[in-house]
Design an enzyme around this catalytic site. Structure first.
Site, mmCIF file in Angstrom:
data_model
loop_
_atom_site.group_PDB
_atom_site.id
_atom_site.type_symbol
_atom_site.label_atom_id
_atom_site.label_comp_id
_atom_site.label_asym_id
_atom_site.label_seq_id
_atom_site.Cartn_x
_atom_site.Cartn_y
_atom_site.Cartn_z
ATOM 1 N N ASP A 95 -1.671 -4.250 49.511
ATOM 2 C CA ASP A 95 -1.495 -3.585 50.828
ATOM 3 C C ASP A 95 -2.666 -2.942 51.600
ATOM 4 O OD1 ASP A 95 -1.283 -1.341 49.480
ATOM 5 O OD2 ASP A 95 0.994 -0.884 49.607
ATOM 6 N N GLU A 117 1.643 -8.930 44.196
ATOM 7 C CA GLU A 117 2.445 -7.865 44.581
ATOM 8 C C GLU A 117 2.991 -8.224 45.860
ATOM 9 O OE1 GLU A 117 1.289 -3.413 45.297
ATOM 10 O OE2 GLU A 117 1.617 -3.489 43.112
ATOM 11 N N GLU A 131 -0.066 0.610 55.157
ATOM 12 C CA GLU A 131 0.164 -0.339 54.248
ATOM 13 C C GLU A 131 1.201 -1.286 54.494
ATOM 14 O OE1 GLU A 131 -0.574 2.899 53.591
ATOM 15 O OE2 GLU A 131 -2.361 2.754 52.296
ATOM 16 N N HIS A 212 -2.586 10.860 48.217
ATOM 17 C CA HIS A 212 -3.871 10.403 49.249
ATOM 18 C C HIS A 212 -3.163 9.793 50.239
ATOM 19 C CE1 HIS A 212 -3.166 6.209 48.293
ATOM 20 N NE2 HIS A 212 -2.837 6.629 47.114
ATOM 21 N N ARG A 214 -2.377 8.459 53.965
ATOM 22 C CA ARG A 214 -2.490 8.831 55.492
ATOM 23 C C ARG A 214 -1.405 9.586 56.125
ATOM 24 N NH1 ARG A 214 -7.498 5.917 57.107
ATOM 25 N NH2 ARG A 214 -8.362 5.113 55.009
ATOM 26 N N HIS A 244 -8.559 13.025 44.932
ATOM 27 C CA HIS A 244 -8.857 11.701 45.858
ATOM 28 C C HIS A 244 -9.985 12.066 46.685
ATOM 29 C CE1 HIS A 244 -8.689 7.807 48.216
ATOM 30 N NE2 HIS A 244 -8.060 7.382 47.287
#
Ligand code: UD1
Ligand code: UDP
Length: 400
Positions: A95, A117, A131, A212, A214, A244
């Site tokens: 994604d 996936e 994503e 990590h 967003r 990260h």
């Protein structure tokens, strides 16, 4: 048949590396790899570990990159590669912006796409952002949809997409098993990896943290850091946090937590040391997708710092708990696992709803048009249902 695998970030590389290795073993397939380089350091260590040399490296990462610039750059650069290579099929994973752009670029050139996936959903475009949109675009563009679990297959079937859906298990379990076999077989390797980490008091349980997403930038990470600060005050736990490299994570986390004696902020760990650290950990606190899949396979309780997850299987099985990003919820959930052995034992079972280590073999069988027995987490040995074979693929490649 020419297969071009395209990926660009750390998790995609970890989950595609065993697929690429399985493709390389197929005499009828010419396997090529293109990395966008959406990540640089975090990607390169995976390529080294799995001994992968990309045929194309687009070097697209820029500091604190914006999504549109990255997506636009990936579309343009990938178009030239597709024109050059003329692959019979493109494989994308998951994604990320790389996955979305690669699927779209192949779609525009009418090249068949296999999505590894496929079918993960929260059905909320902001969770995770971006994503949830990326994976839907990749699924729309694909004719072969490799769903890791029956739940992700059901999502795809309910959307009536055009691609054929196959339940393969998640390739992350293939990658995890290969790395864990190396670790289990080699005490010297384990000792060497432990020596590279900061000194940890062996009497204290390890709390492993990653984050990590967003949607957690800003307030979410402030709350997470405050919670870690409060947990560290107990003085009886070692918090290890591989931070990260995204500046929106690294900046605030370092500013809030650097210098605390039992909070160890370390750079992102390579996959092998990270898996070793996960083995040693008592509790995992994360917003990562891949870590949610790996930790249950190692019997580690996972607290997920998100409001929603597209990976409900381990939540239903009882080893993953969604705690969100409020300071109090994180502190309470960690304290309960640290202080209540009964609660800990209830979360700590070793389960594997995400795969059995055979996902790559199933994916390659599908690509080659061979019948394959789909993954079923509930049945071992595998499901009694009949093997399935994709319809309409190149007849030359059908070998029973
Ligand atoms: C990306 C993916 C996310 C995936 C995550 C895994 C998108 C939109 N997001 O998020 O789905 O879960 O990777 O980690 O595709 N950086 C480096 N070196 C690296 C990697 C990153 O310096 O090796 C820094 C750069 O400044 C870069 C920034 O991190 O611009 C952000 O990287 P980016 O790929 O845009 O987003 P992630 O937050 O990593
Ligand atoms: N990982 C790693 N080193 C770290 C943190 C994570 O190797 O310091 C691995 C982890 O084992 C998992 C993958 O990276 O396989 C998950 O990546 P990430 O959390 O960045 O992305 P997501 O899975 O959320 O897309």
């Amino acid at each position: 048949m020419k297969i071009l695998s395209i990926f660009g970030t750390r998790p995609e590389a970890i989950k595609m590396a065993p697929v690429v290795q399985a493709l390389a073993r197929e005499p009828a397939i010419q396997s090529l790899v293109c990395v966008t380089g959406q990540h640089r350091e975090m990607l390169d260590q995976v390529l080294r570990l799995f001994d992968l040399t990309p045929d194309f490296d687009l070097g697209l990462m820029s500091h604190n990159q914006g999504l549109n610039r990255l997506a636009g750059g990936a579309l343009c650069a990938l178009d030239s590669v597709l024109e050059d290579v003329k692959p019979d099929r493109v494989l994308v994973h998951g994604d990320t912006t790389t996955a979305m752009a690669a699927a779209l670029a192949a779609f525009h050139r009418r090249i068949p796409v296999g999505h590894v996936e496929a079918g993960l959903r929260t059905y909320h475009l902001g969770q995770p952002f971006p994503e949830e949109m990326n994976r839907r675009v990749a699924d729309l563009c694909s004719d072969l949809l490799f769903a890791p679990t029956p739940g992700s297959r059901d999502n795809l079937l309910s959307e009536q997409l055009e691609g054929q859906v196959f339940v393969t298990g998640n390739t992350v379990i293939d990658a995890l098993q290969s790395v864990q076999r190396r670790l289990d077989a080699d005490p010297d390797l384990r000792a060497a990896l432990d020596a590279e980490l900061p000194q940890l008091d062996p009497r204290r349980p390890i709390l492993l943290v990653t984050g990590h997403r967003r949607e957690n930038f800003g307030e979410g990470f402030r709350n997470i850091c405050e919670a870690l600060d409060q947990i560290a005050d107990r003085g009886d736990v070692e918090i290890v946090y591989p931070v990260h490299l995204n500046p929106n994570v690294k900046g605030p986390v370092t500013a809030a937590l650097a210098g605390r004696p039992n909070v160890h902020l370390v750079p992102p760990l390579d996959y092998l040391p990270f898996q070793r650290l996960m083995q040693r950990s008592h509790i995992v606190l994360t917003d990562s997708g891949g870590v949610q899949e790996e930790a249950p396979a190692l019997g580690k309780p996972v607290l997920v710092m998100r409001e929603m997850t597209e990976r409900p299987e381990a939540v239903h099985a009882g080893t993953v708990q969604l705690v969100g990003t409020s300071r109090a919820a994180i502190v309470n959930a960690v304290s309960r696992l640290l202080d209540d052995p009964v609660a800990y034992a209830a979360y700590a079972g070793r389960i594997n709803p995400y795969g059995d280590g055979q996902a790559c073999r199933r994916i390659v069988d599908c690509i080659c048009g061979r019948p394959m027995q789909e993954f079923s987490p509930l049945q071992s040995p595998p499901a009694a249902s009949a093997p399935r074979r994709p319809a309409g693929l190149d007849a030359l490649l059908v070998r029973d």
